[in-house]
Design a protein around this motif. Structure first.
Motif, PDB file in Angstrom:
ATOM      1  N   SER A  60      -5.060   5.496  -3.201  1.00 25.68           N
ATOM      2  CA  SER A  60      -3.429   4.819  -3.548  1.00 25.68           C
ATOM      3  C   SER A  60      -2.841   6.179  -2.614  1.00 25.68           C
ATOM      4  O   SER A  60      -3.144   7.074  -2.168  1.00 25.68           O
ATOM      5  N   PRO A  73      -6.584   6.367  -8.357  1.00 27.07           N
ATOM      6  CA  PRO A  73      -6.622   5.234  -9.501  1.00 27.07           C
ATOM      7  C   PRO A  73      -7.825   5.419 -10.548  1.00 27.07           C
ATOM      8  O   PRO A  73      -7.432   5.178 -11.552  1.00 27.07           O
ATOM      9  N   GLU A 108       0.950  -1.146  -0.154  1.00 25.02           N
ATOM     10  CA  GLU A 108       0.052   0.050  -0.029  1.00 25.02           C
ATOM     11  C   GLU A 108       0.792   1.133   0.221  1.00 25.02           C
ATOM     12  O   GLU A 108       0.390   2.341  -0.341  1.00 25.02           O
ATOM     13  N   LYS A 114       0.806  -1.011  -4.914  1.00 24.94           N
ATOM     14  CA  LYS A 114       1.983  -0.495  -5.816  1.00 24.94           C
ATOM     15  C   LYS A 114       2.552  -1.642  -6.630  1.00 24.94           C
ATOM     16  O   LYS A 114       2.678  -2.686  -5.956  1.00 24.94           O
ATOM     17  N   GLN A 159      -5.072   0.834  -3.339  1.00 21.93           N
ATOM     18  CA  GLN A 159      -4.296   0.238  -4.365  1.00 21.93           C
ATOM     19  C   GLN A 159      -2.776  -0.299  -4.068  1.00 21.93           C
ATOM     20  O   GLN A 159      -2.279   0.538  -3.589  1.00 21.93           O
TER      21      GLN A 159
END
Length: 465
Positions: A295, A320, A193, A206, A204
């Protein structure tokens, strides 16, 4: 006015409110006068001893951002002592017992451990639960932090500068090299994260940790105390406050669960973003924890908002989804935020007067119409996310002559039920006569992207009042 749920703790993963009951308040008061100061003294002494060993452990070790060396036999013997001291630090903090579920896979079966949700500085307990002690990927700024930087160096991390593309590229290359030599390097822990959240959803992931295309083992971290003094987010109690409240608890109930190893298929090996997404969905289904459209870029916007005295929680946009829909990068969103925050500042929400000020225009019926096209909640205020969606979803299609999109949005947002044909005829007439080099809006409006659309919309007979 409708409630903006984006900005409260129910949906915004970077907001946490520490609410104490009467009994908890009394407990904190009494513990602050008795046990907590003693625990703090022992924690500091234990941390100093751990730091001293880490300093010895890393003497002569040329670990830098661009050059990583594995440790020799002598340092490996000190490694076990370092793990015991780290566990002692956590004991004095209150983590007397950590419940372990599942079984940790070997480095051969799962070279990477994916730890979620990342919600607290106490998440470091994952390093000291089992042997051998793993390594990690960390931002370079942590390496430069006094005391903590030495401790970090001792676990042989891969260091990355988030804002430096070359550094990010190098870190991925180092990660791949380590995966090719599992016998030389410890197992790797990553927090996909990228930052701390309130653990109510999974933001989201990475893609960096998934680029090597190797198997990963998801690891779940939980804190089970009723008083949540562990969650550290951008909008919430500070680190020192949380640390003291944690010392004021009799003990910390922590749990770690090793989930089944996730082995990527051929498509996932070739597409790191797909791999990261599927791992997140797998964890979400296993834990019944929702995935959120946020994100680390949203967190970065919140940090950036502080420069403008802007409420950080109002800066999130669910990056995102916005990025995918309008094909935006973080720099573009950041530029839009700068212009938005410069006008709005501490207010956090934009009024039609502020909107006109942003355009360097007076509040005319045409400006009000454009404002209504941005105001999707019909509450008379525009959030930054609405501004982004309006700018790229309404204004730019008009500039790029994607008129079908613009006309449909105008009719939808303005609730036109009469004279639609006349309105469209009026717009079409303006299209044929619009000259961006001569019309009044181009000379007055400080946003050329909006000047043409404003000129097209201006029609006192057809624009709804």
């Amino acid at each position: 006015m409708k409630k903006d749920t984006m900005n409260d703790g129910t949906t915004n993963p970077f907001v946490h409110q520490l609410k104490l009951t009467t009994l908890q308040t009394i407990q904190v008061f009494l513990m602050s006068l008795t046990i907590a100061p003693i625990k703090m003294i022992f924690t500091i002494l234990s941390l100093a001893l751990t730091w001293f060993l880490a300093l010895i452990f890393t003497i002569g070790d040329p670990i830098q951002e661009d050059r990583m060396h594995y440790i020799g036999p002598f340092r490996k013997k000190l490694y076990q002592i370092f793990r015991y001291l780290g566990r002692m630090d956590l004991f004095f903090m209150g983590l007397h017992r950590i419940n372990v579920k599942g079984k940790r896979a070997s480095a051969k079966d799962a070279p990477i451990l994916v730890a979620v949700p990342h919600s607290s500085i106490l998440d470091i307990f994952i390093w000291f639960v089992s042997d051998p002690m793993p390594t990690a990927v960390s931002k370079y700024e942590n390496f430069e932090t006094p005391i903590f930087g030495t401790l970090l160096k001792a676990i042989q991390p891969i260091l990355v500068k988030r804002e430096d593309r070359k550094s990010r590229k190098n870190s991925v290359q180092f990660l791949k090299q380590r995966m090719d030599m599992p016998n030389m390097w410890p197992q790797m822990i990553v927090f996909p994260e990228g930052t701390c959240t309130n653990s109510r959803s999974l933001i989201q992931f990475k893609a960096g940790a998934f680029l090597p295309g190797v198997a990963v083992q998801p690891v779940v971290l939980r804190y089970l105390n009723k008083m949540n003094s562990f969650t550290w987010t951008e909008c919430g109690p500070g680190g020192l406050t949380l640390m003291w409240f944690t010392l004021c608890q009799f003990y910390v109930k922590a749990e770690i669960e090793y989930l089944p190893v996730f082995v990527p298929n051929i498509l996932e090996q070739a597409d790191a973003e797909m791999y990261a997404t599927n791992v997140r969905l797998s964890i979400s289904n296993c834990l019944h924890l929702p995935c959120s459209e946020y994100s680390i870029e949203d967190w970065q916007l919140m940090r950036y908002a502080l420069r403008f005295n802007f409420p950080p929680k109002n800066a999130v946009v669910a990056f995102p989804s916005v990025s995918k829909k309008y094909k935006l990068n973080y720099i573009s969103v950041k530029e839009r935020f700068s212009e938005y925050a410069t006008v709005v500042k501490a207010k956090g929400l934009m009024t039609v007067e502020m909107f006109a000020q942003l355009l360097n225009l007076s509040v005319s019926p045409t400006v009000q119409l454009l404002f209504r096209m941005y105001d999707t909640e019909n509450c008379g205020l525009i959030t930054f996310k609405q501004y982004i969606m309006g700018f790229y979803g309404v204004s730019l299609p008009a500039v790029t002559e994607n008129w079908d999109v613009t006309l449909n949005l105008i009719k939808k947002r303005c609730f036109l039920t009469k004279c639609i044909n006349d309105f469209e005829i009026s717009i079409c007439a303006r299209l044929t006569s619009c000259d961006n080099t001569t019309d009044n809006y181009t000379s007055m409006c400080n946003r050329p992207e909006l000047a043409k659309l404003l000129y097209i919309l201006e029609s006192s007979e057809t624009v709804p009042q």
